[in-house]
Design an enzyme around this catalytic site. Structure first.
Site, short mmCIF file in Angstrom:
data_model
loop_
_atom_site.label_atom_id
_atom_site.label_comp_id
_atom_site.label_asym_id
_atom_site.label_seq_id
_atom_site.Cartn_x
_atom_site.Cartn_y
_atom_site.Cartn_z
N ASP A 26 0.82 -1.21 0.00
CA ASP A 26 0.00 0.00 0.00
C ASP A 26 0.86 1.26 0.00
OD1 ASP A 26 -2.29 1.52 0.11
OD2 ASP A 26 -2.49 1.38 2.28
N ASN A 74 -10.55 -2.85 -6.49
CA ASN A 74 -9.70 -1.91 -7.23
C ASN A 74 -10.24 -1.57 -8.63
OD1 ASN A 74 -6.55 -3.10 -5.82
ND2 ASN A 74 -7.80 -1.37 -5.19
C1 FPP Z 1 -2.15 0.10 -3.32
O1 FPP Z 1 -1.61 1.40 -3.24
C2 FPP Z 1 -1.50 -0.60 -4.40
C3 FPP Z 1 -2.13 -1.15 -5.47
C4 FPP Z 1 -3.58 -1.12 -5.66
C5 FPP Z 1 -1.35 -1.82 -6.54
C6 FPP Z 1 -0.24 -2.67 -6.03
C7 FPP Z 1 0.56 -3.10 -7.17
C8 FPP Z 1 1.89 -3.10 -7.21
C9 FPP Z 1 2.77 -2.72 -6.10
C10 FPP Z 1 2.57 -3.59 -8.42
C11 FPP Z 1 2.85 -5.02 -8.24
C12 FPP Z 1 3.31 -5.56 -9.46
C13 FPP Z 1 3.19 -6.84 -9.83
C14 FPP Z 1 3.76 -7.18 -11.11
C15 FPP Z 1 2.51 -7.89 -9.05
P1 FPP Z 1 -2.57 2.63 -3.48
O2 FPP Z 1 -2.58 2.93 -4.93
O3 FPP Z 1 -3.92 2.33 -2.89
O4 FPP Z 1 -1.84 3.75 -2.69
P2 FPP Z 1 -2.52 4.97 -1.91
O5 FPP Z 1 -3.28 4.37 -0.75
O6 FPP Z 1 -1.34 5.75 -1.47
O7 FPP Z 1 -3.38 5.69 -2.88
#
Ligand code: FPP
Length: 246
Positions: A26, A74
């Site tokens: 996250d 998501n």
């Molecule tokens: C949550 O952070 C993260 C995600 C929804 C995506 C996670 C994906 C990756 C780290 C890439 C992984 C890659 C592979 C190839 C498996 P957020 O966007 O909700 O962050 P925020 O809370 O700060 O908005």
């Protein structure tokens, strides 16, 4: 559980290595926002960290690692962000197929693959098939995963078994439920790490985490390092796990 192999260990009190670690990756969006970059830049940076941490977990002897990459919720995000994430998944999976042939990591996907594009779904299956006979760490990538969705699916599978006369209703127990989850046959996570300082489980491994130790870290995922992982393992070692006993 194996003992932790790093040099820092104290011979008299060796650290215990969790057998199964879960990570809620996250903070990508906030990381990008702080830098006035698009959210997709945060996901790209998070993708690099995911690869470093997966390799590190495999190197130190973790047996199972489950990362939360994309939840059933998501899909509500803006289309351009979803498109960027799908491209990141595709690039990673193509590269994993091309470059990691000699790697010992077993790649599994947990979640419902059906909403992904044909191309991405084919890559997921190819990665699973191509790595299934390896003998190293099992890497579960949770994609279109939601724990409630997983439990509904398990209820349906078990109900179908009862309807077909294959399952006696009195034989339904915790083991049967566990064996109808995506993580069937795997140990429950010992440790779940959530970076970015949020105190939420966000529909991740609800059944499997009944006795899991949670470690919340005040680092955004793209800033997360192997030292942070070591710190989380140290915190895990300082906990007194009683599994409901005394
Ligand atoms: C949550 O952070 C993260 C995600 C929804 C995506 C996670 C994906 C990756 C780290 C890439 C992984 C890659 C592979 C190839 C498996 P957020 O966007 O909700 O962050 P925020 O809370 O700060 O908005």
């Amino acid at each position: 559980m194996a003992f932790f192999k790093k040099k820092k260990q104290n011979a008299q009190h060796p650290r215990v290595l969790p057998e199964h670690i879960g990570i809620i990756m996250d903070g990508n969006g906030r990381w990008a926002k702080k830098r006035k970059l698009p959210r997709s830049a945060g996901h790209n940076a998070g993708g690099k960290v995911f690869r470093t941490i997966s390799r590190y977990c495999s190197d130190i002897g973790i047996k199972y690692l489950t990362v939360y990459a994309f939840s059933t919720e998501n899909w509500k995000r803006p289309k351009d962000e979803i498109d960027a994430l799908m491209k990141l998944f595709k690039d990673y999976l193509e590269e994993a197929l091309r470059d990691f042939k000699d790697d010992s990591i077993v790649v599994r996907f947990i979640g419902d693959k059906s909403p992904f594009s044909d191309e991405l779904r084919a890559l997921m299956i190819e990665n699973e098939e191509g790595s299934k006979d390896r003998d190293g760490m099992v890497l579960n990538i949770a994609m279109n995963y939601g724990s409630r969705d997983e439990l509904v699916r398990a209820v349906k599978l078990i109900s179908q078994g009862v309807k077909n006369g294959e399952i006696d209703i009195n034989s339904i127990d915790e083991d049967l439920v566990s064996s109808n989850l995506y993580t069937s046959g795997q140990p429950d996570p010992d440790l779940i790490i959530r970076p970015s300082g949020e105190y939420r489980i966000s529909n991740f491994m609800l059944w499997q985490s009944a006795y899991t130790e949670f470690v919340i870290m005040n680092k955004l995922w793209p800033d997360f390092t192997t030292d942070d992982l070591d710190e989380a393992i140290n915190i895990f070692n300082s906990r007194n796990r009683r599994f409901g006993g005394v």
